[in-house]
Design an enzyme around this catalytic site. Structure first.
Site, PDB file in Angstrom:
ATOM      1  N   HIS A 110      27.031-118.961  88.494  1.00  0.00           N
ATOM      2  CA  HIS A 110      27.979-117.997  87.926  1.00  0.00           C
ATOM      3  C   HIS A 110      29.146-117.665  88.831  1.00  0.00           C
ATOM      4  CE1 HIS A 110      26.058-116.633  84.172  1.00  0.00           C
ATOM      5  NE2 HIS A 110      24.942-116.998  84.770  1.00  0.00           N
TER       6      HIS A 110
ATOM      7  N   ARG B 295      34.227-104.960  85.646  1.00  0.00           N
ATOM      8  CA  ARG B 295      33.845-104.369  86.912  1.00  0.00           C
ATOM      9  C   ARG B 295      35.040-104.313  87.858  1.00  0.00           C
ATOM     10  NH1 ARG B 295      28.380-103.131  88.052  1.00  0.00           N
ATOM     11  NH2 ARG B 295      29.205-102.605  90.101  1.00  0.00           N
TER      12      ARG B 295
ATOM     13  N   LYS C  51      39.287-109.486  90.764  1.00  0.00           N
ATOM     14  CA  LYS C  51      39.736-109.251  89.391  1.00  0.00           C
ATOM     15  C   LYS C  51      41.125-108.605  89.353  1.00  0.00           C
ATOM     16  CE  LYS C  51      35.048-108.806  87.409  1.00  0.00           C
ATOM     17  NZ  LYS C  51      35.015-109.686  86.223  1.00  0.00           N
TER      18      LYS C  51
ATOM     19  N   THR D 266      33.990-112.924  79.961  1.00  0.00           N
ATOM     20  CA  THR D 266      33.629-112.856  78.555  1.00  0.00           C
ATOM     21  C   THR D 266      34.354-111.689  77.882  1.00  0.00           C
ATOM     22  OG1 THR D 266      31.672-111.567  79.198  1.00  0.00           O
ATOM     23  CG2 THR D 266      31.354-113.923  78.725  1.00  0.00           C
TER      24      THR D 266
ATOM     25  N   LYS E 182      35.999-111.148  73.953  1.00  0.00           N
ATOM     26  CA  LYS E 182      35.808-110.010  73.043  1.00  0.00           C
ATOM     27  C   LYS E 182      37.154-109.494  72.534  1.00  0.00           C
ATOM     28  CE  LYS E 182      32.042-108.616  76.063  1.00  0.00           C
ATOM     29  NZ  LYS E 182      31.760-107.748  77.236  1.00  0.00           N
TER      30      LYS E 182
HETATM   31  C1  LIG Z   1      31.713-108.004  78.495  1.00  0.00           C
HETATM   32  C2  LIG Z   1      31.421-106.965  79.484  1.00  0.00           C
HETATM   33  C3  LIG Z   1      31.665-107.205  80.834  1.00  0.00           C
HETATM   34  C4  LIG Z   1      32.270-108.493  81.339  1.00  0.00           C
HETATM   35  O1  LIG Z   1      33.674-108.363  81.349  1.00  0.00           O
HETATM   36  P1  LIG Z   1      34.597-109.396  82.133  1.00  0.00           P
HETATM   37  O2  LIG Z   1      35.963-108.985  81.753  1.00  0.00           O
HETATM   38  O3  LIG Z   1      34.236-110.746  81.619  1.00  0.00           O
HETATM   39  O4  LIG Z   1      34.299-109.235  83.575  1.00  0.00           O
HETATM   40  C5  LIG Z   1      31.384-106.200  81.739  1.00  0.00           C
HETATM   41  N1  LIG Z   1      30.887-105.017  81.344  1.00  0.00           N
HETATM   42  C6  LIG Z   1      30.657-104.741  80.043  1.00  0.00           C
HETATM   43  C7  LIG Z   1      30.135-103.396  79.670  1.00  0.00           C
HETATM   44  C8  LIG Z   1      30.907-105.702  79.077  1.00  0.00           C
HETATM   45  O5  LIG Z   1      30.658-105.424  77.785  1.00  0.00           O
END
Ligand SMILES: *Cc1c(COP(=O)(O)O)cnc(C)c1O
Length: 793
Positions: free
Chosen positions: A331, A520, A525, A627, A631
């Site tokens: 990962h 996070r 990031k 991910t 979304k």
């Molecule tokens: C999807 C999700 C993440 C992952 O987000 P990234 O932008 O891919 O780091 C982290 N926390 C929550 C609560 C999520 O639903």
């Protein structure tokens, strides 16, 4: 669904369990009663599914984290009874909305844990025999508040009002043995309800408890204190989730946790297999185990121990069975996240298990010498080296397949992180680009958009086949459809604004652009880059170099690891910037900055449905996949992002012209970084300089200087200009990417003024999100790694 029976069930539970009724029950009791009733409805199918999974070749997903979020709405949706249950409740003066305050099960930190939850959902929906194994933490990820701009952490007592979605299975408890203690692992099973099918998967979470036997003898011998101590020590193992995301802390309790759920799961898996076949010879023909990152990799050694010590296998035969049973998902490529355990620690805690690490290491050396590999090559790949057990090396060596989680990430693994391994075993490497479940991340969180999609497609089949969204592309030029899409987005923004007001007490205007960065808090990031861009625009608006700016609300949601000083400083800085722009009459109607508190799955559901712009701005080569980006895309946003992780595939699917890609790419950075001098860059560029100067010039405050060290904003400044003992100055290239980022952000800002054209881009993103369904990912795993097929229940 039999509404009368359901209502009767609700009333009975409320009466018998709580001595309350539908009228006066507090929401948690209502939740408990609804959950109980639903558990009753699925009991039979769950039992049949468990048997069907065991009767066929099945996959086991071992993960330290499952970020499942709130179960009740999703379970009702998957059973197809959400509206009916809501109707029953409404006929009785209540509604499903009453359960909004039910807590999430936050048994994970972020993307990795949420991925595990999406995978279980997808497998269940498509009848694939996949079951999850993890830890039932008493306290999940901490609850975050923002006080005076600082993050504060509170224990997440998610089981305070019970846990009606779990079933404790005492009869299947197993013992886990450490050098200094033996603990009992008790399974709690959660049903994973497949959408529109009878199949129900199982998430088995292990809880650590004291061994009764020990308790009993100790009490009888009058060793009362000792018994209590042992009980506490045992329970501590599953007490709390480590709040670090993408960071290896190397703590002994963490190693205990990893071994705890690995050993319990392997005992469970091998016990069941032996009960059926009387042998473990053919284990790998019926069971395949996916290791979600290196956290469960100790399972490899545990299976060796089970085979050799408990079942009398020869080492070589045991190694063959083991290798054929396991697969490993990587990962991250970031060094600080790669797990390496001190051999001393492992040997002390798990002496026998450690012996198998040494034996496997010897086997590796022999094999490499035979292949004529040089010393440097072998040392780099050795599972045991320099007093460390290197979990990724062990994982690749002792498993069948290794996969990355997005195309670029897998390429980096092959070319860099796991280069030697790829040279040795190219056939073991695969890519599985991550995905998300459209059940939770569209059908559930955006009913309005879902209804439009279903109406246009003439069916809701997209809920199980997201590629169907592609057929909606033709409506991109249909004014009526796009107008409807715009009004849905407006409604979701209004709902989000209402929620933020209720939850955080901050008023935002849904007529502004909602520009969202939720994930996070991590240096890689680059929330700090986003913060800098806001300051850049702020100064530009004030000096007139930036004009015609469309009012924008910059929304952040993020938890920082409690011990991650820089990340916490960035949270405070964002809140300070919020204060500065708010208090400045020149900008207060143009820029609004909001840092929402306690970002979690339930908050994410609201944020992804109510945003216009998706910020995905990690330094190229650092975000394995992401991910959150998927979304937001699925809910019709444009991505403002770098060429990193799955962003690349998002732009490829939806068209670069419909997204906003900026910044240095991996291949650029390879050339840039050796020569990069951020201090000189700032010296030569006033616009950049005035932005970073905010960290030291007193415009904002980090709340005081600790006596023995510099202030945290000053430390951020130094990290950019001087670097630190462990990194070069500005190692995530914030200043290098800043101007391209701002220019691209201003382009989004201008494009937004043409509402139709902008909505069209958003629409096309949604239409092309099909690839990012975890249904696609899970089918790829099933076909090309696990070799499992759907079961019939
Ligand atoms: C999807 C999700 C993440 C992952 O987000 P990234 O932008 O891919 O780091 C982290 N926390 C929550 C609560 C999520 O639903």
């Amino acid at each position: 669904m039999d509404k009368t029976a359901f209502l009767k069930e609700l009333n009975e539970t409320l009466k018998n369990k709580f001595d309350s009724n539908l009228k006066n029950a507090p929401s948690w009791q209502l939740h408990d009663a609804v959950s109980e009733a639903v558990m009753g409805l699925i009991d039979d199918n769950w039992d049949k599914s468990r048997k069907a999974h065991l009767a066929s070749r099945r996959a086991c997903y071992l993960s330290m984290e499952f970020l499942v979020g709130r179960a009740v709405y999703n379970n009702l949706l998957c059973l197809g009874i959400k509206d009916e249950v809501d109707a029953v409740l409404k006929e009785n003066g209540r509604s499903l909305a009453d359960m909004e305050d039910i807590q999430d099960a936050a048994l994970g930190n972020g993307g990795l844990g949420r991925l595990a939850a999406c995978f279980l959902d997808s497998a269940a929906a498509h009848d694939l025999p996949l079951d999850g194994y993890g830890i039932r933490y008493k306290y999940g990820l901490f609850r975050q508040t923002i006080e005076d701009g600082f993050q504060r952490e509170y224990a997440d007592d998610w089981q305070r009002y019970g846990d009606p979605w779990s079933r404790r299975c005492d009869t299947q408890a197993v013992n886990v043995v450490y050098s200094d203690m033996t603990v009992k692992a008790v399974p709690y099973d959660m049903p994973i309800i497949g959408f529109g099918t009878k199949n129900v998967g199982t998430l088995r979470l292990w809880q650590a408890e004291a061994d009764d036997e020990f308790d009993f003898t100790a009490f009888n011998d009058g060793r009362y204190e000792e018994a209590v101590k042992a009980k506490t020590a045992a329970e501590n193992i599953s007490k709390v989730l480590y709040p670090n995301d993408n960071f290896d802390e190397g703590k002994v309790l963490r190693l205990r946790q990893e071994y705890f759920f690995s050993a319990a799961s392997l005992a469970d898996i091998t016990n069941k297999h032996k009960a059926k076949f009387g042998t473990l010879d053919n284990l790998y023909e019926y069971v395949t185990i996916q290791l979600n990152d290196t956290h469960p990799v100790i399972s490899i050694l545990e299976l060796m121990r089970i085979l050799v010590d408990l079942n009398g296998y020869e080492f070589e035969k045991a190694f063959e069975i083991t290798r054929k049973t396991f697969n490993y998902t990587n990962h991250t490529v970031m060094q600080e996240a790669l797990e390496k355990w001190s051999t001393k620690l492992v040997e002390k805690l798990l002496p026998r298990v450690f012996k198998f690490a040494l034996m496997i290491n010897e086997r590796f050396y022999c094999e490499m010498y035979k292949l004529g590999k040089d010393k440097k090559f072998i040392k780099e790949l050795a599972p045991v080296d320099g007093g460390q057990l290197k979990m990724a090396n062990l994982a690749v060596y002792a498993s069948s397949y290794t996969n990355g989680v997005a195309q670029i990430h897998t390429e980096i693994l092959k070319a860099d992180t796991l280069k030697g391994w790829y040279e040795l075993y190219p056939e073991r490497f695969q890519n599985k680009t991550n995905g998300i479940t459209q059940r939770r991340w569209l059908a559930l969180c955006n009913e309005e958009l879902s209804a439009l999609i279903t109406r246009l497609l003439g069916s809701d089949a997209w809920v199980k086949d997201l590629s169907q969204l592609k057929a909606l592309e033709k409506y991109a030029d249909d004014d009526k459809v796009i107008d409807e899409f715009i009004s849905i987005k407006q409604l979701k923004k209004q709902q989000l604004a209402d929620y933020i007001f209720a939850h955080d007490g901050i008023k935002i205007d849904p007529n502004t652009i909602f520009d969202t960065q939720i994930k996070r808090l991590h240096e890689y990031k680059r929330q700090l880059l986003n913060a800098f861009s806001i300051l850049y625009i702020y100064f530009g608006l004030k000096d007139g170099s930036i004009k015609d700016f469309t009012p924008t609300t910059f929304i952040f949601g993020a938890k920082s690891a409690p011990g991650y000083r820089r990340a916490k400083a960035i949270i405070k800085l964002i809140n300070e910037i919020a204060r500065v722009v708010e208090n400045d009459p020149a900008t207060k109607d143009l820029i609004k900055v909001v840092f929402v508190s306690n970002y979690n799955v339930s908050y994410a559901e609201k944020l992804v449905a109510g945003s216009d712009v998706s910020e995905q701005i990690s330094t190229a080569g650092t975000e394995a996949s992401g991910t959150g980006n998927m979304k937001l895309m699925l809910n019709g946003t444009v991505t403002l992002g770098t060429y990193d992780g799955a962003n690349i595939e998002i732009a490829e699917e939806a068209g670069e012209e419909n997204n906003y890609i900026f910044g240095a790419r991996v291949e650029d950075l390879e050339k840039i970084m050796p020569e990069y001098d951020p201090r000189k860059l700032a010296f030569e560029n006033d616009r950049i300089n005035r932005v970073i100067n905010v960290l030291i010039n007193g415009l904002v405050t980090d709340g005081g200087v600790p006596s023995d060290e510099e202030g945290s904003f000053e430390e951020l400044y130094k990290a950019l200009t001087d670097g630190a003992s462990w990194h070069v100055p500005d190692h995530y290239y914030l200043l290098g990417d800043l101007e391209d980022y701002v220019a691209t952000k201003l382009r989004v800002n201008k494009d937004f003024t043409d509402k139709k054209a902008f909505a069209r881009k958003c629409w096309l993103n949604m239409c092309n999100a099909g690839k990012f369904s975890s249904d696609r990912t899970i089918k790829d795993y099933a076909e090309n790694i696990w070799k499992i097929s759907p079961v019939t229940v």
